[in-house]
Design an enzyme around this catalytic site. Sequence first.
Site, PDB file in Angstrom:
ATOM      1  N   ARG A  41       0.825  -1.217   0.000  1.00 49.87           N
ATOM      2  CA  ARG A  41       0.000   0.000   0.000  1.00 49.87           C
ATOM      3  C   ARG A  41       0.858   1.266   0.000  1.00 49.87           C
ATOM      4  O   ARG A  41       0.417   2.306  -0.477  1.00 49.87           O
ATOM      5  CB  ARG A  41      -0.923  -0.020   1.234  1.00 49.87           C
ATOM      6  CG  ARG A  41      -1.961   1.111   1.254  1.00 49.87           C
ATOM      7  CD  ARG A  41      -2.909   0.936   2.422  1.00 49.87           C
ATOM      8  NE  ARG A  41      -4.015   1.890   2.398  1.00 49.87           N
ATOM      9  CZ  ARG A  41      -4.242   2.813   3.339  1.00 49.87           C
ATOM     10  NH1 ARG A  41      -3.433   2.916   4.385  1.00 49.87           N
ATOM     11  NH2 ARG A  41      -5.268   3.618   3.243  1.00 49.87           N
ATOM     12  N   ILE A  67      -7.271   7.807  -0.506  1.00 51.36           N
ATOM     13  CA  ILE A  67      -7.108   6.361  -0.692  1.00 51.36           C
ATOM     14  C   ILE A  67      -7.940   5.727   0.414  1.00 51.36           C
ATOM     15  O   ILE A  67      -7.842   6.099   1.582  1.00 51.36           O
ATOM     16  CB  ILE A  67      -5.619   5.938  -0.631  1.00 51.36           C
ATOM     17  CG1 ILE A  67      -5.457   4.420  -0.693  1.00 51.36           C
ATOM     18  CG2 ILE A  67      -4.908   6.486   0.590  1.00 51.36           C
ATOM     19  CD1 ILE A  67      -3.987   3.965  -0.891  1.00 51.36           C
ATOM     20  N   SER A  68      -8.803   4.785   0.036  1.00 49.50           N
ATOM     21  CA  SER A  68      -9.734   4.206   1.008  1.00 49.50           C
ATOM     22  C   SER A  68      -8.994   3.496   2.141  1.00 49.50           C
ATOM     23  O   SER A  68      -7.861   3.027   1.978  1.00 49.50           O
ATOM     24  CB  SER A  68     -10.643   3.184   0.328  1.00 49.50           C
ATOM     25  OG  SER A  68     -11.446   3.804  -0.642  1.00 49.50           O
ATOM     26  N   GLN A  69      -9.671   3.416   3.269  1.00 51.15           N
ATOM     27  CA  GLN A  69      -9.160   2.683   4.427  1.00 51.15           C
ATOM     28  C   GLN A  69      -9.044   1.189   4.062  1.00 51.15           C
ATOM     29  O   GLN A  69      -9.942   0.647   3.417  1.00 51.15           O
ATOM     30  CB  GLN A  69     -10.172   2.876   5.550  1.00 51.15           C
ATOM     31  CG  GLN A  69      -9.778   2.316   6.869  1.00 51.15           C
ATOM     32  CD  GLN A  69     -10.856   2.566   7.927  1.00 51.15           C
ATOM     33  OE1 GLN A  69     -11.714   3.429   7.754  1.00 51.15           O
ATOM     34  NE2 GLN A  69     -10.799   1.822   8.988  1.00 51.15           N
TER      35      GLN A  69
END
Length: 221
Positions: A41, A67-69
């Site tokens: 990530r 950026i999504s969790q």
Amino acid sequence: MIRVTEDTYFHKGLRKKLIDTLRSKGIKDEKVLDAINAVPRHYFLDQALVKIAYEDRAFPIDHGQTISQPYTVAFQSELLEIKKYDKVLEVGTGSAYQATVLGALGAQVFTIERQEGLFKEVKKYYPFKSKYPLIKFFFGDGYKGLPTYGPFDKIIITAGAPSLPEKLLEQLKPNGILVAPLGEGEQQIMTRYKKGPKGGVKIETFGEFSFVPMLQGVAGK
Ligand code: SAH
């Protein structure tokens, strides 16, 4: 943005801890956990964020987006029940992290982004072009979907939509699954649509999440 493209034991160790966190929060699908474990990530974030890239939280990326969790990425991926070579439409490429997790699950991903600057950045710097050649990037309005590439086995929306975009449901195959956070306010309800073999639709809901809004039309830099 300056990216780090080195995956060391330090990063791998942090990723293992993230997997433990996701497990403790209720993610059970081992394939999804493996996919998250396979995707560095920190490649999707500015180098300043590398040390905290594996905390279970959303982060800002360029152009005012996020950026999504990881928990959200895992949760939506689990709801999609991805099988190898599934044709998946993603609305809201953003950093391309979610698209890459779907790629790691073996899906053919068609991901669409409305922000031109973000789209161009991802097209140019996407770090896994050769690792995941089945991920394709498109610039456009996700409300329209990608009719010429559909229909799709699965559709995922990663921005908060006020209500279900009808054109997307039309682009879902019989027996397909669509997952979208729906709602007008700050919070959206994670919603899953399962199309039956004859086109009937079953709807399930899965609690509240918080996404940036799904907007109409495209935007320049
Ligand atoms: N999936 C992303 C998170 C994206 S944040 C990731 O893994 O990082 C939501 C993204 O949806 C933003 O980049 C936003 O620009 C985009 N978006 C919002 N409305 C859209 C629309 N109508 N069509 C395509 N993308 C849209």
